[in-house]
Each structure stands twice: as structure tokens, then as C-alpha cells.
Design a protein around this motif. Sequence first.
Motif, mmCIF file in Angstrom:
data_model
loop_
_atom_site.group_PDB
_atom_site.id
_atom_site.type_symbol
_atom_site.label_atom_id
_atom_site.label_comp_id
_atom_site.label_asym_id
_atom_site.label_seq_id
_atom_site.Cartn_x
_atom_site.Cartn_y
_atom_site.Cartn_z
ATOM 1 N N ARG A 1 0.832 -1.210 0.000
ATOM 2 C CA ARG A 1 0.000 0.000 0.000
ATOM 3 C C ARG A 1 0.866 1.258 0.000
ATOM 4 N N ALA A 2 1.944 1.222 0.778
ATOM 5 C CA ALA A 2 2.809 2.397 0.849
ATOM 6 C C ALA A 2 3.557 2.626 -0.459
ATOM 7 N N LEU A 3 4.111 1.565 -1.038
ATOM 8 C CA LEU A 3 4.860 1.720 -2.288
ATOM 9 C C LEU A 3 3.946 2.199 -3.409
ATOM 10 N N ALA B 1 9.459 6.848 -7.348
ATOM 11 C CA ALA B 1 10.736 7.065 -6.677
ATOM 12 C C ALA B 1 11.150 5.870 -5.834
ATOM 13 N N GLY B 2 12.449 5.771 -5.582
ATOM 14 C CA GLY B 2 12.933 4.778 -4.649
ATOM 15 C C GLY B 2 12.417 5.069 -3.248
ATOM 16 N N VAL B 3 12.364 4.041 -2.412
ATOM 17 C CA VAL B 3 11.801 4.185 -1.066
ATOM 18 C C VAL B 3 12.675 3.468 -0.045
ATOM 19 N N LEU B 4 12.979 4.165 1.041
ATOM 20 C CA LEU B 4 13.592 3.571 2.221
ATOM 21 C C LEU B 4 12.468 3.232 3.187
ATOM 22 N N TRP B 5 12.422 1.988 3.645
ATOM 23 C CA TRP B 5 11.368 1.643 4.600
ATOM 24 C C TRP B 5 11.935 0.897 5.789
ATOM 25 N N LYS C 1 11.705 -0.975 -8.201
ATOM 26 C CA LYS C 1 10.445 -0.857 -7.463
ATOM 27 C C LYS C 1 9.277 -1.557 -8.163
ATOM 28 N N ARG C 2 9.190 -1.398 -9.471
ATOM 29 C CA ARG C 2 8.040 -1.957 -10.192
ATOM 30 C C ARG C 2 7.976 -3.476 -10.048
#
Length: 230
Positions: free
Chosen positions: A88-90, A96-100, A173-174
Motif C-alpha cells: 500500500r505504501a509503495l 521514486a525509490g523508497v527507504l522503509w 520498485k516496479r
Amino acid sequence: MTIQTVILAAGMGSRLGRSLPKPLTQLGDGRSIMQQQHDNIRAAFGRDARITAVVGYRAETIVEAFPSADYVYNDRYDQTNTSKSLLRALSATGKAGVLWMNGDVVFDPRVLGRAIALIEQQQSFVTVNTSKVSDEEVKYTVDAGGHIDALSKTVVGGIGEAVGINYISAADKRAFVRHLHRVDDQDYFERGLELAIAEDGLKLRPLDISDLYAVEVDFAEDLERANLFV
């Protein structure tokens, strides 16, 4: 550096035995776990870093504590695991790239400073601790090139543990999102990474932070250990 960050904070955290969501657990220095995470993110990436929290259980208490953050609501928080919260967050953070990070990790501020170089290189990574390998934790192995090839609680011959702070690049990411759609509701997000490695050739680096502290707070004894550092 403007960066997208995500905190997974939807779960009930029942093992700790508290009524509030686990990220709001107070530490020995007076901050909550989530406040420590916010402070670490701001220290590493500045005030422009975008923080999105995935909330579910008693969501309003987190929103009230951190009104300036962005939020994604997992209305199935009691039926799904971290794979679906992260999905849900991504899906809400564009290309964009994401740090989680997991919402129950108390960690040394220098962890994110160490991660900056890889983020600037758009290199997906998982932070790891090689000083111990516990059966109940997410473990990993690497291939001949030093990239992660297995990542789960059932890994045999693990060479370290995943810490719960990770980065997926814009380029990767995709594929990762596609696999998070596929995995079971009760899977951890690591299952999506494993599928992306196996089927899409995802190059996932282990970022060793064994010399820095990072404590995932599941039980009262974990909280006691985290309080030795803060």
C-alpha cells in the motif's frame, strides 16, 4: 537529499502486551520508538525527507502524535502481514525509490548515514547484522557476487540477520510491487524480495551494520535492551 521513507506501523504488536500501537512505546529517553525513527530520518536526510506511515491498529493515536507525516491506512491490518502494508505504501509513493523500516526498530542514527552512499547510487539494499543468527529472525545468504539470494526466517545456513531497514531503488520498485501483489496475505515483505531476486534478477546488497545497534522490539526484554542504547 529529498527521499521517500516509509514506516510500517499497522500491526497490533500484541506480544509486547501494550494497549497502544507498538511504535508509540516509550523509550528510556522519553521518546517513542517512532519519534526516534523520525529523528533519525531527519538527522540523515534533512527536513525535506518525506515520511509516510502505514497505520491500522488504533491509527488515530499515531496520527495525533505525528500530524505532519503522511499516512496510508491498511484496513486489513488484523488479517495481513508486512507484505500488504508495504504494498500500500509503495503504491502511494509514485516511481521514486523508497527507504522503509519496521515500526518497532530502535536503531543507531549512524545506520542511515551509512546508507546514503547506496541510496545515491540507486542500489537496493537490506541492512544486516552478521554478529548473530537466531532461528526466529529473518536470515540471509549471498551469491558468488555478494548479493542476497535467500531472505526469510526459514533460510538454512544464514550468515546474518536482516535488521528491518531496507531500500528499493526506482529501477527495482516496479518488479518488487508486482511480487508483493502475488504473495500471500500472511507473508512478510521479504517474500516479495526473494521472488524479485529469483524471477527478475534483483541485485540486493546486504548493508552490514553489525557495529551499530539496532533492536527490533517484540518483547519486554527487547525494550530493556533498546533502552541500554538510547
